[in-house]
Write a protein that holds these residues in place. Sequence first.
Motif, PDB file in Angstrom:
ATOM      1  N   PHE A 181       0.836  -1.194   0.000  1.00 24.90           N
ATOM      2  CA  PHE A 181       0.000   0.000   0.000  1.00 24.90           C
ATOM      3  C   PHE A 181       0.877   1.252   0.000  1.00 24.90           C
ATOM      4  O   PHE A 181       2.019   1.234   0.436  1.00 24.90           O
ATOM      5  N   GLY A 182       0.307   2.333  -0.486  1.00 25.86           N
ATOM      6  CA  GLY A 182       0.996   3.617  -0.469  1.00 25.86           C
ATOM      7  C   GLY A 182       1.614   3.950  -1.809  1.00 25.86           C
ATOM      8  O   GLY A 182       1.242   3.391  -2.850  1.00 25.86           O
TER       9      GLY A 182
ATOM     10  N   GLN B 281       3.941   4.159  -5.008  1.00 22.35           N
ATOM     11  CA  GLN B 281       4.678   3.153  -5.771  1.00 22.35           C
ATOM     12  C   GLN B 281       5.862   3.833  -6.455  1.00 22.35           C
ATOM     13  O   GLN B 281       5.761   4.977  -6.884  1.00 22.35           O
ATOM     14  N   PRO B 282       6.985   3.129  -6.561  1.00 25.69           N
ATOM     15  CA  PRO B 282       8.167   3.762  -7.152  1.00 25.69           C
ATOM     16  C   PRO B 282       8.051   4.002  -8.656  1.00 25.69           C
ATOM     17  O   PRO B 282       8.706   4.895  -9.190  1.00 25.69           O
ATOM     18  N   GLN B 283       7.210   3.219  -9.334  1.00 19.39           N
ATOM     19  CA  GLN B 283       7.086   3.355 -10.786  1.00 19.39           C
ATOM     20  C   GLN B 283       5.884   4.236 -11.113  1.00 19.39           C
ATOM     21  O   GLN B 283       4.783   3.966 -10.657  1.00 19.39           O
ATOM     22  N   PRO B 284       6.075   5.269 -11.943  1.00 20.57           N
ATOM     23  CA  PRO B 284       4.916   6.044 -12.397  1.00 20.57           C
ATOM     24  C   PRO B 284       4.110   5.224 -13.403  1.00 20.57           C
ATOM     25  O   PRO B 284       4.575   4.198 -13.901  1.00 20.57           O
ATOM     26  N   LEU B 285       2.926   5.681 -13.687  1.00 17.23           N
ATOM     27  CA  LEU B 285       2.074   5.036 -14.687  1.00 17.23           C
ATOM     28  C   LEU B 285       1.767   6.058 -15.768  1.00 17.23           C
ATOM     29  O   LEU B 285       1.041   7.016 -15.522  1.00 17.23           O
ATOM     30  N   ALA B 286       2.366   5.894 -16.913  1.00 16.35           N
ATOM     31  CA  ALA B 286       2.159   6.803 -18.050  1.00 16.35           C
ATOM     32  C   ALA B 286       2.326   8.264 -17.636  1.00 16.35           C
ATOM     33  O   ALA B 286       1.558   9.122 -18.041  1.00 16.35           O
ATOM     34  N   GLY B 287       3.324   8.520 -16.803  1.00 10.91           N
ATOM     35  CA  GLY B 287       3.630   9.881 -16.376  1.00 10.91           C
ATOM     36  C   GLY B 287       2.926  10.329 -15.108  1.00 10.91           C
ATOM     37  O   GLY B 287       3.249  11.380 -14.559  1.00 10.91           O
ATOM     38  N   ALA B 288       1.962   9.560 -14.611  1.00 13.98           N
ATOM     39  CA  ALA B 288       1.245   9.915 -13.375  1.00 13.98           C
ATOM     40  C   ALA B 288       1.923   9.239 -12.187  1.00 13.98           C
ATOM     41  O   ALA B 288       2.450   8.136 -12.302  1.00 13.98           O
ATOM     42  N   ARG B 289       1.871   9.913 -11.050  1.00 16.74           N
ATOM     43  CA  ARG B 289       2.339   9.280  -9.817  1.00 16.74           C
ATOM     44  C   ARG B 289       1.307   8.239  -9.404  1.00 16.74           C
ATOM     45  O   ARG B 289       0.121   8.395  -9.659  1.00 16.74           O
ATOM     46  N   LEU B 290       1.763   7.181  -8.774  1.00 13.86           N
ATOM     47  CA  LEU B 290       0.920   6.025  -8.511  1.00 13.86           C
ATOM     48  C   LEU B 290       0.876   5.705  -7.021  1.00 13.86           C
ATOM     49  O   LEU B 290       1.896   5.722  -6.338  1.00 13.86           O
ATOM     50  N   TRP B 291      -0.325   5.395  -6.530  1.00  7.92           N
ATOM     51  CA  TRP B 291      -0.559   5.080  -5.120  1.00  7.92           C
ATOM     52  C   TRP B 291      -1.509   3.889  -5.072  1.00  7.92           C
ATOM     53  O   TRP B 291      -2.456   3.818  -5.868  1.00  7.92           O
ATOM     54  N   VAL B 292      -1.288   2.974  -4.161  1.00 10.86           N
ATOM     55  CA  VAL B 292      -2.196   1.841  -3.977  1.00 10.86           C
ATOM     56  C   VAL B 292      -2.895   1.978  -2.631  1.00 10.86           C
ATOM     57  O   VAL B 292      -2.249   2.170  -1.594  1.00 10.86           O
ATOM     58  N   LEU B 293      -4.219   1.910  -2.675  1.00 11.98           N
ATOM     59  CA  LEU B 293      -5.076   2.016  -1.494  1.00 11.98           C
ATOM     60  C   LEU B 293      -5.750   0.672  -1.228  1.00 11.98           C
ATOM     61  O   LEU B 293      -5.892  -0.145  -2.134  1.00 11.98           O
ATOM     62  N   PRO B 294      -6.212   0.459  -0.004  1.00  5.57           N
ATOM     63  CA  PRO B 294      -6.980  -0.760   0.269  1.00  5.57           C
ATOM     64  C   PRO B 294      -8.295  -0.765  -0.495  1.00  5.57           C
ATOM     65  O   PRO B 294      -8.862   0.278  -0.800  1.00  5.57           O
ATOM     66  N   ASN B 295      -8.781  -1.955  -0.778  1.00  6.47           N
ATOM     67  CA  ASN B 295     -10.068  -2.129  -1.434  1.00  6.47           C
ATOM     68  C   ASN B 295     -11.176  -1.725  -0.460  1.00  6.47           C
ATOM     69  O   ASN B 295     -11.245  -2.266   0.646  1.00  6.47           O
ATOM     70  N   PRO B 296     -12.059  -0.793  -0.829  1.00  2.68           N
ATOM     71  CA  PRO B 296     -13.101  -0.339   0.093  1.00  2.68           C
ATOM     72  C   PRO B 296     -14.336  -1.231   0.148  1.00  2.68           C
ATOM     73  O   PRO B 296     -15.303  -0.919   0.845  1.00  2.68           O
ATOM     74  N   SER B 297     -14.308  -2.356  -0.542  1.00  7.50           N
ATOM     75  CA  SER B 297     -15.462  -3.258  -0.530  1.00  7.50           C
ATOM     76  C   SER B 297     -15.803  -3.656   0.898  1.00  7.50           C
ATOM     77  O   SER B 297     -14.915  -3.848   1.739  1.00  7.50           O
ATOM     78  N   GLY B 298     -17.080  -3.808   1.160  1.00  6.34           N
ATOM     79  CA  GLY B 298     -17.511  -4.296   2.460  1.00  6.34           C
ATOM     80  C   GLY B 298     -17.016  -5.706   2.730  1.00  6.34           C
ATOM     81  O   GLY B 298     -16.991  -6.147   3.881  1.00  6.34           O
TER      82      GLY B 298
END
Length: 181
Positions: free
Chosen positions: A130-131, A133-150
């Motif tokens: 989570f948090g 990520q060192p690799q950008p995605l097509a020029g965007a900064r990238l962050w991973v969040l937890p899945n908000p599903s119930g």
Amino acid sequence: MAAAADRTIPDVIGPGLTVLFVGINPGLWSAATGWHFARPGNRFWPALHRGGFTPRQLHPSEQDTLPGYGLGITNMVARASARADELTPAELVAGARTLTDKVARYRPTWVAVVGVTAYRIGFARPKAGFGPQPQPLAGARLWVLPNPSGLNAHFTPQTLGAAFGELRAVIAGHPPADRSA
């Protein structure tokens, strides 16, 4: 609800977004309503508000107001299913390629994937956490969040809000203190 299986719903996307949130895929409730994260019990909308992205908790039917806050929503895989674990690894890999193309086209500043397992599989990054990520995605900064599903009981509404808030703080130029110290 069963009739909503395999349906798709439109993205909430456009140029100039600060954050493009990326769900795994629409659930059946979302496919039936046409609204992202629409199932009662999904904690995306409360987390978005608790994290400081919106001034109040929005209802899924208000998703079209998100670009006014600099936010958008898409999915890794477009087809709806009852559970994300119904998706194949091949679908997630293909979805990652489609997402990369969308990011290249619309150029959000940040991409926030809400689901670490889908991110790991789709982007072939099995050790990603989570948090940021060192690799950008097509020029965007990238962050991973937890899945908000119930269905994701590992995170409470409070901890989800805090996770979204960490991203919001970094965007605002106020990164959280280093917890490893």
